[in-house]
Enzyme design. Structure first.
Site, PDB file in Angstrom:
ATOM      1  N   HIS A  13       0.647  -1.140   0.121  1.00  0.00           N
ATOM      2  CA  HIS A  13      -0.137   0.037   0.029  1.00  0.00           C
ATOM      3  C   HIS A  13       0.944   1.141   0.019  1.00  0.00           C
ATOM      4  O   HIS A  13       1.616   1.763   1.131  1.00  0.00           O
ATOM      5  CB  HIS A  13      -0.938   0.118   1.087  1.00  0.00           C
ATOM      6  CG  HIS A  13      -1.884   1.361   1.302  1.00  0.00           C
ATOM      7  ND1 HIS A  13      -3.246   0.826   1.321  1.00  0.00           N
ATOM      8  CD2 HIS A  13      -1.797   2.664   1.143  1.00  0.00           C
ATOM      9  CE1 HIS A  13      -3.815   2.028   1.337  1.00  0.00           C
ATOM     10  NE2 HIS A  13      -2.821   2.964   1.239  1.00  0.00           N
ATOM     11  N   HIS A  15       1.569   5.265  -1.828  1.00  0.00           N
ATOM     12  CA  HIS A  15       1.086   6.392  -2.530  1.00  0.00           C
ATOM     13  C   HIS A  15       2.540   7.230  -3.248  1.00  0.00           C
ATOM     14  O   HIS A  15       3.425   7.733  -2.494  1.00  0.00           O
ATOM     15  CB  HIS A  15       0.571   7.377  -1.676  1.00  0.00           C
ATOM     16  CG  HIS A  15      -0.534   7.100  -1.081  1.00  0.00           C
ATOM     17  ND1 HIS A  15      -1.985   7.345  -1.971  1.00  0.00           N
ATOM     18  CD2 HIS A  15      -0.982   6.489   0.046  1.00  0.00           C
ATOM     19  CE1 HIS A  15      -2.921   6.496  -1.135  1.00  0.00           C
ATOM     20  NE2 HIS A  15      -2.273   6.286   0.049  1.00  0.00           N
ATOM     21  N   LYS A  97      -9.488  -0.539  -6.108  1.00  0.00           N
ATOM     22  CA  LYS A  97      -9.165   0.460  -4.860  1.00  0.00           C
ATOM     23  C   LYS A  97     -10.688   1.270  -4.527  1.00  0.00           C
ATOM     24  O   LYS A  97     -11.322   1.856  -5.490  1.00  0.00           O
ATOM     25  CB  LYS A  97      -8.080   1.457  -4.802  1.00  0.00           C
ATOM     26  CG  LYS A  97      -8.143   2.216  -3.253  1.00  0.00           C
ATOM     27  CD  LYS A  97      -7.710   1.455  -2.296  1.00  0.00           C
ATOM     28  CE  LYS A  97      -7.837   2.233  -0.928  1.00  0.00           C
ATOM     29  NZ  LYS A  97      -6.763   2.934  -0.412  1.00  0.00           N
ATOM     30  N   HIS A 134     -10.342   1.243   1.809  1.00  0.00           N
ATOM     31  CA  HIS A 134     -10.425   2.361   2.630  1.00  0.00           C
ATOM     32  C   HIS A 134     -11.657   2.309   3.605  1.00  0.00           C
ATOM     33  O   HIS A 134     -12.523   2.581   3.333  1.00  0.00           O
ATOM     34  CB  HIS A 134     -10.272   3.833   2.060  1.00  0.00           C
ATOM     35  CG  HIS A 134      -9.823   4.878   2.988  1.00  0.00           C
ATOM     36  ND1 HIS A 134      -8.603   5.565   3.347  1.00  0.00           N
ATOM     37  CD2 HIS A 134     -10.770   5.213   4.201  1.00  0.00           C
ATOM     38  CE1 HIS A 134      -8.622   6.358   4.193  1.00  0.00           C
ATOM     39  NE2 HIS A 134      -9.989   6.199   4.766  1.00  0.00           N
ATOM     40  N   HIS A 172      -4.734  -0.537   5.912  1.00  0.00           N
ATOM     41  CA  HIS A 172      -4.190   0.386   7.038  1.00  0.00           C
ATOM     42  C   HIS A 172      -5.301   0.365   8.296  1.00  0.00           C
ATOM     43  O   HIS A 172      -5.787   1.385   8.615  1.00  0.00           O
ATOM     44  CB  HIS A 172      -3.956   1.898   6.615  1.00  0.00           C
ATOM     45  CG  HIS A 172      -5.069   2.564   5.706  1.00  0.00           C
ATOM     46  ND1 HIS A 172      -6.367   2.551   5.903  1.00  0.00           N
ATOM     47  CD2 HIS A 172      -4.741   3.034   4.624  1.00  0.00           C
ATOM     48  CE1 HIS A 172      -6.949   3.025   4.978  1.00  0.00           C
ATOM     49  NE2 HIS A 172      -6.133   3.453   3.990  1.00  0.00           N
ATOM     50  N   ASP A 245       1.297   2.663   3.472  1.00  0.00           N
ATOM     51  CA  ASP A 245       0.302   3.913   3.279  1.00  0.00           C
ATOM     52  C   ASP A 245       1.390   5.195   3.414  1.00  0.00           C
ATOM     53  O   ASP A 245       0.963   6.240   3.767  1.00  0.00           O
ATOM     54  CB  ASP A 245      -0.596   4.040   4.251  1.00  0.00           C
ATOM     55  CG  ASP A 245      -1.878   4.786   3.879  1.00  0.00           C
ATOM     56  OD1 ASP A 245      -1.841   5.410   2.522  1.00  0.00           O
ATOM     57  OD2 ASP A 245      -2.381   5.341   4.790  1.00  0.00           O
TER      58      ASP A 245
HETATM   59  O1  DOR Z   1      -3.327   9.576   5.477  1.00  0.00           O
HETATM   60  C1  DOR Z   1      -3.565   9.228   4.282  1.00  0.00           C
HETATM   61  N1  DOR Z   1      -3.332   9.804   3.310  1.00  0.00           N
HETATM   62  N2  DOR Z   1      -4.815   8.382   4.220  1.00  0.00           N
HETATM   63  C2  DOR Z   1      -5.229   8.147   2.932  1.00  0.00           C
HETATM   64  O2  DOR Z   1      -5.984   7.268   3.102  1.00  0.00           O
HETATM   65  C3  DOR Z   1      -4.677   8.812   1.749  1.00  0.00           C
HETATM   66  C4  DOR Z   1      -3.407   9.361   1.898  1.00  0.00           C
HETATM   67  C5  DOR Z   1      -3.024  10.259   0.926  1.00  0.00           C
HETATM   68  O3  DOR Z   1      -3.345   9.797  -0.403  1.00  0.00           O
HETATM   69  O4  DOR Z   1      -2.301  11.424   1.083  1.00  0.00           O
HETATM   70 ZN    ZN Z   2      -3.266   5.085   1.490  1.00  0.00          ZN
END
Ligand code: DOR
Ligand code: ZN
Length: 345
Positions: A13, A15, A97, A134, A172, A245
């Site tokens: 997971h 980003h 997702k 999520h 998460h 995450d």
């Molecule tokens: O804290 C987070 N940031 N939770 C999420 O679900 C998305 C992520 C983000 O893309 O910044």
């Molecule tokens: Zn995330």
């Protein structure tokens, strides 16, 4: 134990953002993870296979090292069964997702009501394409700290009852209720756990002032929940596996009157997990959690190379470049107790 060598891990997971921001952060993950599961919440979101494969190419082009980004599609009210059928035949797209609309960063395009995508979920069950969730409700009437617990009872449980063969990852997780629910479910349901939820409780967000770099969603919870997560992660139960995450945002966007959610852990992700596992006296369970169970769940081969971590203190930089801006990592300017010393890549 001052030095541990184990099978190279994956991050299920992550980003990575896009363009210059992505180029700034991708090597932090590639330095230790063989594969990462890339979240699709770009603006605009990655909703089609073509977009996912283009995005993947941009990620690979930003790197020289060997690294395998695996992609997700962003589920919207308009996702078609045809797109799911296409995704099933593309090796690099391994999950879809689900963001409840309004739940988090760039979730405006998320699903407003799961019944609107019933046919898509049916197709995912048929094609055996996992759903990554999520798991938070967004109703204003629900307390922020209860969003996950309420989601499990009112959304996840009915969903799994209706689609018993759909493979689902509750992403998460942050609560004892989630640990119990996942532990008591069948093998089609698994969960990822972040390093920050293993290491911090909500005091770290709000004691001695507001700490915007500790703000994420789902928000940090009280200590008993952290303990439950730590117990789950170190239990050796294959339903729980690593997903950082790691979610970079520009320093200005975090240190703002309305700071955005996301903790950037990638520069020390594996080291932070090692710290948490050491705290639980369970370093011997790190390999299963970090390197085996996620691959097993996604039915991918386990990695064959290894990584080595050494117990050695180093200082995390105060910030890193993030395109034209800066990004502040977790533990900025403070000590990290483990260090990746070698991998035979
Ligand atoms: O804290 C987070 N940031 N939770 C999420 O679900 C998305 C992520 C983000 O893309 O910044
Ligand atoms: Zn995330």
């Amino acid at each position: 134990m001052h030095r541990i060598t184990f099978t190279q891990p994956d991050d299920w997971h992550l980003h990575l953002r896009d363009n210059a921001n992505m180029s700034s952060v991708v090597s932090a993950s590639a330095r230790c993870f063989a594969r990462v599961l890339v979240m699709p919440n770009l603006k605009p979101p990655i909703t089609t296979c073509v977009q996912a494969l283009d995005y993947r190419q941009r990620i690979c082009a930003a790197l020289t090292s060997h690294f395998n980004p695996l992609m997700t599609l962003y589920l919207t009210n308009n996702t078609s069964v045809t797109e799911i059928a296409k995704a099933k035949n593309i090796e690099q797209i391994i999950a879809v997702k689900y963001y409840p609309a309004g739940a988090t960063t760039h979730s405006e395009a998320g699903v407003t009501d799961l019944r609107r995508v019933w046919d898509v979920l049916e197709a995912m069950q048929t094609y055996d394409l996992p759903l990554s969730i999520h798991g938070e409700v967004t109703a204003a009437s629900i307390d922020l700290f209860d969003r996950e617990k309420v989601f499990i009872e009112y959304v996840l449980d009915p969903l799994l009852e209706h689609f018993p063969k759909l493979r689902v990852v509750l992403e998460h997780i942050t609560t004892q209720e989630a640990v119990e629910y996942v532990s008591n479910s069948d093998a089609n349901l698994a969960a990822t756990i972040t390093a920050h939820h293993l290491l911090m409780n909500r005091n770290e967000l709000l004691t001695g002032g507001i700490h915007p770099h500790h703000y994420c969603l789902p928000v940090l919870k009280r200590e008993k929940h952290r303990q439950a997560l730590l117990e789950a992660a170190t239990s050796g139960n294959p339903k729980f596996f690593l997903g950082t995450d790691s979610a970079p945002h520009a320093k200005n966007a975090k240190e703002s009157a309305c700071g955005c959610a996301g903790i950037y852990t990638a520069p020390a992700a594996l080291e932070l997990y090692a710290e948490a596992f050491e705290q639980a006296q369970a370093l011997d369970k790190l390999e299963g959690f970090a390197s085996f169970y996620g691959a097993d769940f996604y039915r991918l081969p386990r990695n064959t190379k290894t990584v080595t971590l050494e117990k050695r203190t180093w200082s995390m930089p105060a910030y890193f470049a993030y395109g034209e801006e800066k990004v502040v990592p977790l533990r900025a300017g403070t000590d990290i107790y483990w260090q990746l010393v070698q991998n035979d890549l």
